[in-house]
Design an enzyme around this catalytic site. Structure first.
Site, short mmCIF file in Angstrom:
data_model
loop_
_atom_site.label_atom_id
_atom_site.label_comp_id
_atom_site.label_asym_id
_atom_site.label_seq_id
_atom_site.Cartn_x
_atom_site.Cartn_y
_atom_site.Cartn_z
CB CYS A 143 -27.33 40.95 20.03
SG CYS A 143 -25.60 40.57 20.27
CB CYS A 167 -26.60 37.90 21.69
SG CYS A 167 -25.98 39.47 22.32
#
Length: 122
Positions: A30, A33
């Site tokens: 991600c 993230c």
């Protein structure tokens, strides 16, 4: 304080402790993230009185499903075992600091009364 790894095994013990607990739900693949990681780590260093935990959604799929994590990163903020906030998406550092400040300033006796009232209604 550095962040701790939170899993299905230690989730309940982690979030039910006294004080503020922030959990970052993330995954290795991600992009947002990865950008949020250093922001979260910096906040953990600035707030040694709070617990900062990271939940790898790939390694903890059952926990993520049980908590209905549908997008990552997702941040959950607990205080004294009560979920106060749940934010999906990449939070800038200022927004994270503001969320932590709000959690610290809450009158938890009042929050517990509100939770009790909601539980009696439902």
């Amino acid at each position: 304080m550095a962040t701790i790894e939170v899993t299905g095994e230690n989730f309940q013990d982690t979030v039910s402790q006294d004080g503020i607990v922030l959990l970052d739900f993330w995954a290795e693949w991600c992009g947002p993230c990865k950008r949020f990681g250093p922001i979260f780590e910096h906040a953990s260093e600035q707030n040694p009185d709070a617990v900062f935990g990271k939940v790898d959604t790939e390694a903890n799929q059952e926990l993520s499903a049980a908590l209905q994590i549908q997008s990552i990163p997702t941040l959950m903020v607990f205080r004294d075992g009560i979920l106060l906030a749940r934010e999906a998406g990449l939070l800038p550092g200022e927004a994270l600091n503001d969320l932590i400040s709000q959690a610290k300033e809450l009158d938890m006796d009042e929050v517990r009364k509100q939770v009790e009232a909601q539980n009696q209604e439902g």
